[in-house]
Design a protein around this motif. Structure first.
Motif, PDB file in Angstrom:
ATOM      1  N   HIS A  92      32.903  74.798   4.681  1.00  0.00           N
ATOM      2  CA  HIS A  92      32.384  74.201   5.905  1.00  0.00           C
ATOM      3  C   HIS A  92      31.670  75.262   6.757  1.00  0.00           C
ATOM      4  O   HIS A  92      31.750  75.245   7.977  1.00  0.00           O
ATOM      5  CB  HIS A  92      33.490  73.535   6.723  1.00  0.00           C
ATOM      6  N   VAL A 127      30.728  68.766   3.201  1.00  0.00           N
ATOM      7  CA  VAL A 127      30.694  70.170   3.594  1.00  0.00           C
ATOM      8  C   VAL A 127      30.104  71.005   2.466  1.00  0.00           C
ATOM      9  O   VAL A 127      30.147  70.626   1.294  1.00  0.00           O
ATOM     10  CB  VAL A 127      32.112  70.709   3.916  1.00  0.00           C
ATOM     11  N   ALA A 183      35.898  61.531   7.315  1.00  0.00           N
ATOM     12  CA  ALA A 183      35.351  62.176   6.121  1.00  0.00           C
ATOM     13  C   ALA A 183      33.939  62.681   6.380  1.00  0.00           C
ATOM     14  O   ALA A 183      33.150  62.038   7.071  1.00  0.00           O
ATOM     15  CB  ALA A 183      35.352  61.194   4.947  1.00  0.00           C
ATOM     16  N   ASP A 211      31.222  69.157  -1.173  1.00  0.00           N
ATOM     17  CA  ASP A 211      32.381  68.304  -1.424  1.00  0.00           C
ATOM     18  C   ASP A 211      32.648  67.496  -0.164  1.00  0.00           C
ATOM     19  O   ASP A 211      32.057  67.761   0.881  1.00  0.00           O
ATOM     20  CB  ASP A 211      33.624  69.129  -1.809  1.00  0.00           C
ATOM     21  N   VAL A 212      33.522  66.507  -0.308  1.00  0.00           N
ATOM     22  CA  VAL A 212      33.911  65.710   0.847  1.00  0.00           C
ATOM     23  C   VAL A 212      35.134  66.359   1.467  1.00  0.00           C
ATOM     24  O   VAL A 212      36.074  66.711   0.750  1.00  0.00           O
ATOM     25  CB  VAL A 212      34.244  64.255   0.447  1.00  0.00           C
ATOM     26  N   ALA A 213      35.118  66.540   2.774  1.00  0.00           N
ATOM     27  CA  ALA A 213      36.282  67.092   3.463  1.00  0.00           C
ATOM     28  C   ALA A 213      36.885  66.007   4.364  1.00  0.00           C
ATOM     29  O   ALA A 213      36.243  65.012   4.666  1.00  0.00           O
ATOM     30  CB  ALA A 213      35.886  68.297   4.303  1.00  0.00           C
ATOM     31  N   HIS A 214      38.095  66.242   4.813  1.00  0.00           N
ATOM     32  CA  HIS A 214      38.830  65.299   5.652  1.00  0.00           C
ATOM     33  C   HIS A 214      38.917  63.949   4.945  1.00  0.00           C
ATOM     34  O   HIS A 214      38.693  63.865   3.740  1.00  0.00           O
ATOM     35  CB  HIS A 214      38.187  65.181   7.035  1.00  0.00           C
ATOM     36  N   ARG A 215      39.240  62.912   5.690  1.00  0.00           N
ATOM     37  CA  ARG A 215      39.397  61.618   5.023  1.00  0.00           C
ATOM     38  C   ARG A 215      39.080  60.482   5.968  1.00  0.00           C
ATOM     39  O   ARG A 215      38.934  60.681   7.176  1.00  0.00           O
ATOM     40  CB  ARG A 215      40.811  61.501   4.519  1.00  0.00           C
ATOM     41  N   GLY A 216      39.015  59.282   5.384  1.00  0.00           N
ATOM     42  CA  GLY A 216      38.807  58.074   6.175  1.00  0.00           C
ATOM     43  C   GLY A 216      37.583  58.196   7.049  1.00  0.00           C
ATOM     44  O   GLY A 216      36.550  58.719   6.641  1.00  0.00           O
ATOM     45  N   HIS A 217      37.705  57.729   8.296  1.00  0.00           N
ATOM     46  CA  HIS A 217      36.561  57.749   9.201  1.00  0.00           C
ATOM     47  C   HIS A 217      36.175  59.169   9.590  1.00  0.00           C
ATOM     48  O   HIS A 217      35.094  59.390  10.129  1.00  0.00           O
ATOM     49  CB  HIS A 217      36.837  56.902  10.443  1.00  0.00           C
TER      50      HIS A 217
END
Lengths: 246, 184, 542, 180
Positions: free
Chosen positions: A187, A183, A180, A172-178
């Motif tokens: 993670h 994981v 991101a 999946d994608v973790a965190h956001r924006g730049h």
């Protein structure tokens, strides 16, 4: 005899053609040999319209539309090549190159990379923007595969194929924006994942050198993204049913 | 006066609920998980309650450890990567225990226009702490917020849940000195 | 099932209660005043009302009175209707003021706030009509001010089409920023097939420097519920959500309490007011993500997922929350509905301008004498807002720019001060109405810094799902930082302008598409400031 | 008629692109007939001359000498070409950028790694200081054309130089601009 599928007339770059009702502008264009660059789109997976490379102009529409997620309509007039679109596509590619560490010369995918190919097609001879030079940890903990997030363009093909086709949802994608990043599980190192089935579809789908087979050296990696569409067709039992109808 | 979410890190020691006999005890023996269970039961383990559940878990534990995230993932039958992806998407979830004191500087537009950046810079320098981090001695966590909606009092600094309006760099430092007993 | 509330009776009783004492003291207990110390003021006033002045004074905490920069605010209301407002009140001052009124029947000169000031006189309160008047925690207080009468009327004597028709006649446009005609959205949801559909109230006010929606939710929660109920009735929805920023715990608390009370009084739940209309409202709390103000991101967040916008079409009214048709309205939009249904759409349309009807609430902030929450008819000029209501710039400084629309908006220079504030005029100037943040900046402000500030915001709030916004905001921020520091070259300015176009035209959602606006508008009106920062060419490199 | 004055320069790179230039084999005779090579790592000229018509620059800008030299090249050349991936994009030379501070890198290489004689070379005026970040040429000086590749293949180099000597731009589309 093939079933009759309803068609609608559309115009792409001034050429009139028959589109299959329900298909996307990208699918129609590619069937007719019109090249619209794209990266996040992969036949067989749901479109997300994230890379924005396939944006096209549609007559009487002020907004640019992603060809991968725009369904054809009757008498639609589409422009896939204009000086504006070309300059935008090139800029988006430069942005992608600047945000990762895309050093083709030492990449497992050199010479067989969708990102590299699209850059050639879009005329990117250099990158104007500041190189971000991220320092992201390479995950080589999996016995079969390697993940180099520095070469990831966040197209999310791996996330979708793992969720939609394999059903494991390891990625999946973790965190956001730049910030991101992709994981696996919480993670943790991929090799410790309890959800990964080792099926390798994420690696097959990857358009860059971000996901590769263990032991691949420079220029050795060959991805097989086309297998996903075949797999989807097989799961829908398209072949067997066609056999049965005969 | 503490009307902001900034104090949400609050009392794990609040009213203890009894442990649900229907649920297996958490292997760690930490009965705070029972508070999370209470919420989960109330929402019938509905998967769309993930964010609410994470809020509850953070209220209870102060931050979201891997252990807690995994517990929530299992309870809601969601893949761990999805839970991790959701938790890290939102600013308000934190994954490290906060320091003894938390100082939040509002950096909304009104506060920016009135010099909030200087306050952030001076506090960071004086206490050797980066925004979003806790000082090495664990005494101070420095955060910024995107507008607390107290623009009439700009610039605003929140120290341990208490809002202080019309701040200046020196004022904010004095405030911290008062609370932390000076910079060592 | 309990009997439904008798609105008439409750209102009567409440009005009688209001005339019980010759004096009523309202203490503004909204967030800003509370921060400034209204708790002590409220306590001091209550001590009197529960002590020796019990027979002459009643005290009630109320919502925002508007002039936040002068808080805590206190209002003394006489039985005859006379009102006296006080600013910067402390506990001790409150005791003095209230006692003086009670003993001498006259106002106190210290702390006195002149309500004839343009700050108050130029305002027109529709949405905030109850703020500063009612106790937000008491439904009786809302009912006494006409609350829920519109809902009762709609349910008993109007068809859903009638309600929709009033909204259509009002020509109300969405207050979240884009200004889409509200009735059109409603009509789409009303026409959507299927038994399950949702109304969602967007209370994810993320624009830094804006707190209109917060004030509405905190200070008049029932008004929001009534608006939702009317929207649900008009569109056939039986379930609604209010999505509130987690940074607003007090709004969550107030709304939560209001929903429970409304349910108990059969204003929500099964068979509302004994009609066959059902509606339940659920609160969902955000967790800190500006992008969740975007409709599809908000829906994702309600579903417990990452708040990333998705492609449209399908639009939420076709396929929204949990796959069902869904309509999202901003909280301020919904707060206008009860007055529209109560007074008629034509009444509403007579306020403001033909293209932008009604009023707009602004959070007025920045380098002005008066800052706070204001509500003015659409079409009021910026000059009126800045010079009259705002009281002009602080001593010794001159107006430089007004910023509307936050990170999605633009900066308007002095030569456009006479522009009427409405959707279309602001858009023509390269800004947008936005949700209502209005920051006024004086001659000390460096505009490239302002652009950089907003770009930093957009960069950090980008969800990362689409490449141009995720990576483009980073590069634009880098270029603005380089230019602001005086190290920029002409080429950087060129790259910046080009990136503005790329990000505006190719981003997936509204956040990315509007992120370049602060740069574009400052380049348009304050280009000389950028030019002056460009370093002289070095080594033939320009 | 005067012949065009051609120069090639080697900054922070491996000289592979110069090797590739030599791989143009017999075409080098044609080049020698068509232009004067006034400065190059393969020409024994000490100082970069004035009035250069076309200069190919190999390598990224990695240290203070590179930076100073790049500026000199720009000043004295009518057309500057980024020659190879290191000049065009930083490439392998720039792979140290994610590691941050050059001091840390030097210490790792010269102090932590060796078994003996551990010391960071320090000779002011002789060993140039590393820049904080390695930069592609065009982020330091204006560049007129780009010939990518690691190394730029011989055919691509020939194609580019022929175009430049004829007063045209090297190709900006097709396989001629492939990185790697």
């Amino acid at each position: 005899m093939a079933e009759r599928v309803p068609t609608v007339p559309i115009t792409i770059d001034g050429v009139e053609m028959e589109a299959t009702a329900g298909e996307t502008v990208l699918q129609c264009a590619r069937r007719h040999g019109v090249d619209i660059p794209s990266l996040c789109f992969l036949e067989g997976l749901s479109p997300v319209g994230g890379c924005r490379l396939c944006v096209v102009e549609v007559a009487e529409d002020l907004r640019l539309r992603p060809a991968c997620a725009t369904t054809v309509t009757s008498d639609m007039e589409v422009t896939t090549q204009s000086s504006r679109l070309r300059s935008y596509r090139r800029s988006i590619l430069e942005l992608l190159f600047a945000e990762g560490n895309h050093v083709c010369a030492v990449c497992v995918s050199n010479g067989a990379c969708e990102l590299q190919d699209v850059a050639v097609r879009c005329g990117m001879d250099h990158v104007r923007y500041e190189l971000q030079a991220p320092r992201r940890r390479v995950d080589a903990s999996h016995p079969r595969y390697v993940f180099d997030p520095n070469r990831c363009i966040l197209c999310t093909r791996c996330v979708r194929v793992c969720d939609e086709i394999e059903g494991a949802h390891v990625w999946d994608v973790a965190h956001r924006g730049h910030g991101a990043e992709l994981v696996t599980d919480l993670h943790r190192p991929w090799g410790e994942s309890t959800s990964c089935t080792w099926c390798g579809k994420c690696v097959a789908s990857c358009p860059t050198g971000a996901l590769s087979h263990q032991g691949s050296s420079v220029g050795e990696m060959r991805h097989t993204p086309d297998m996903i569409a075949w797999l989807v067709a097989a799961r829908r039992r398209e072949w067997t049913e066609r056999e049965a109808r005969r | 006066m503490s009307d902001t979410a900034l104090e949400a890190g609050a009392s794990a020691s609040g009213s203890r609920h009894t442990v649900d006999p229907g649920r297996p005890e958490h292997p760690s023996g930490d009965d705070r998980f029972a508070l999370v269970d209470t919420h989960l039961r109330r929402v019938h383990d509905a998967q769309d309650q993930l964010i609410e559940t994470l809020h509850v878990a953070q209220d209870v534990f102060g931050f979201l450890s891997d252990d807690v995230l995994l517990y929530v993932a299992r309870a809601l039958r969601l893949p761990p990567s999805m839970v991790y992806g959701v938790a890290t998407f939102y600013h308000l979830f934190t994954f490290e225990p906060p320091g003894e004191h938390t100082c939040t500087v509002c950096t909304g537009t009104a506060c920016f226009v009135k010099g909030a950046d200087d306050i952030v810079a001076d506090v960071a320098t004086a206490h050797g702490v980066h925004v979003g981090d806790t000082s090495a001695d664990g005494r101070l966590t420095l955060r910024t917020a995107r507008c607390l909606g107290s623009c009439g009092l700009a610039p605003v600094v929140v120290l341990d849940g208490v809002v202080h309006g019309h701040q200046s760099p020196s004022g904010a430092l004095a405030l911290l000195d008062g609370e932390l007993g000076g910079v060592r | 099932m309990a009997a439904p509330i008798d609105l008439h009776e409750v209102a009567e009783r409440e009005r009688e209660e209001q005339f019980r004492t010759p004096l009523r003291v309202h203490v503004c207990h909204s967030t800003s005043c509370a921060t400034a110390g209204s708790g002590a003021v409220l306590q001091a006033a209550r001590d009197l009302a529960e002590g020796d002045l019990a027979s002459s004074v009643a005290v009630s905490p109320t919502g925002c009175m508007g002039l936040c920069s002068a808080g805590p605010l206190l209002r003394v209301v006489e039985r005859g209707g006379g009102q006296h407002d006080y600013h910067h009140v402390t506990g001790a001052a409150a005791e003095r003021i209230v006692r003086h009124h009670a003993d001498r029947g006259a106002a106190v000169p210290e702390h006195r706030l002149d309500t004839a000031l343009p700050f108050f006189a130029r305002q027109h309160r529709v949405v905030l009509a109850n703020a500063g008047e009612i106790d937000p925690d008491r439904i009786e207080s809302y009912v006494a001010h006409g609350g829920y009468a519109a809902l009762e009327r709609a349910l008993t004597s109007m068809t859903p089409e009638d309600v929709l028709d009033q909204v259509r006649r009002s020509r109300l446009r969405g207050r979240g920023g884009a200004g889409y005609p509200t009735a059109n959205k409603w009509a789409l949801l009303a026409a959507a097939p299927g038994p399950v559909k949702y109304v969602v109230a967007n209370g994810d006010e993320g624009d830094p420097g804006a707190y209109m929606d917060r004030t509405i939710m905190e200070d008049d929660p029932h008004r929001v519920l009534e608006g939702i109920a009317l929207a649900a009735y008009a569109t056939g929805a039986r379930h609604a959500y209010i999505y509130v920023r987690a940074e607003y715990p007090r709004a969550v608390e107030r709304l939560d309490r209001a929903i429970k009370v409304a349910r108990r009084n059969r204003l929500l739940g099964r068979r509302i007011l004994d009609t066959d209309v059902d509606l339940d409202i659920e609160i969902r709390i955000g967790a800190g993500a500006f992008v969740c103000g975007e409709e599809t991101a908000l829906l994702a967040s309600i579903e417990g997922r990452r708040g990333t916008p998705r492609l449209r079409p399908p639009y939420p009214t076709e396929r929204g929350l949990f796959g069902a048709p869904t309509m999202i309205n901003n909280v301020e939009t919904l707060a206008n509905i009860a007055p529209i249904v109560a007074n008629g759409g034509d009444w509403f349309a007579s306020i403001g301008t033909p293209g932008s009807t009604g009023t707009k609430v602004f959070a007025l902030a920045g380098d002005l004498v008066n800052t706070g929450l204001i509500e003015v008819p659409m079409g009021t000029t910026l000059r009126d807002i800045v010079e009259d209501i705002g009281g002009g710039m602080t001593e010794g400084h001159t107006f430089k720019a007004a910023q509307t629309g936050g990170p999605s908006g633009g900066c308007i220079p002095a030569r456009y001060l006479d522009t009427p504030v409405d959707y279309d005029s602001l858009r023509a100037l390269g800004s947008i109405m936005g949700s209502g943040g209005l920051i006024v900046m004086d001659d000390r402000t460096r505009m490239p810094d302002v652009a950089r500030f907003f770009m930093e915001f957009s960069k950090d709030e980008s969800c990362g799902a689409c490449a141009p916004c995720r990576a483009g905001t980073v590069q634009m921020h880098h270029l603005l930082t380089t230019i602001s520091s005086g190290r920029g070259r002409r080429r950087d300015l060129r790259d910046l302008e080009h990136l503005c176009a790329v990000v505006r035209d190719t981003s997936l959602c509204g956040l990315g598409q509007t992120a370049p606006n602060p740069v574009l508008s400052t380049l348009q009106y304050f280009r000389d400031e950028y030019e002056a920062l460009i370093a002289p060419a070095e080594g033939g490199h320009g | 008629m005067t012949r065009p004055r051609l120069a090639t320069v080697w900054l922070g790179g491996c000289s592979g692109c110069h090797m590739s230039l030599l791989d143009t084999d017999e075409w080098l005779f044609e080049l020698a007939a068509a232009a004067d090579l006034v400065y190059s790592p393969i020409v024994d000229v000490k100082e970069f001359p004035h009035d250069v018509d076309v200069c190919l620059v190999e390598g990224a800008v990695a240290n203070e000498d590179n930076l100073e030299f790049a500026r000199l090249v720009r000043e004295r050349s009518a057309i500057v070409v980024s020659f190879g991936d290191c000049a065009v994009s930083g490439n392998v030379t720039a792979m140290r950028n994610p590691l941050g501070d050059p001091e840390g890198i030097l210490r790792r290489v010269y102090v932590d790694a060796p078994d003996r004689d551990a010391q960071v070379p320090h000779a002011p005026g002789i060993v140039p200081l590393l820049l904080a970040q390695v930069r592609p040429l065009h982020q330091v000086i204006d560049v007129d054309a780009f010939v990518p590749g690691c190394p730029a293949p011989a055919g691509r180099i020939r194609e580019a130089i022929e175009a430049l000597l004829a007063g045209r731009r090297p190709p900006t589309t097709g396989e001629s601009i492939r990185f790697g």
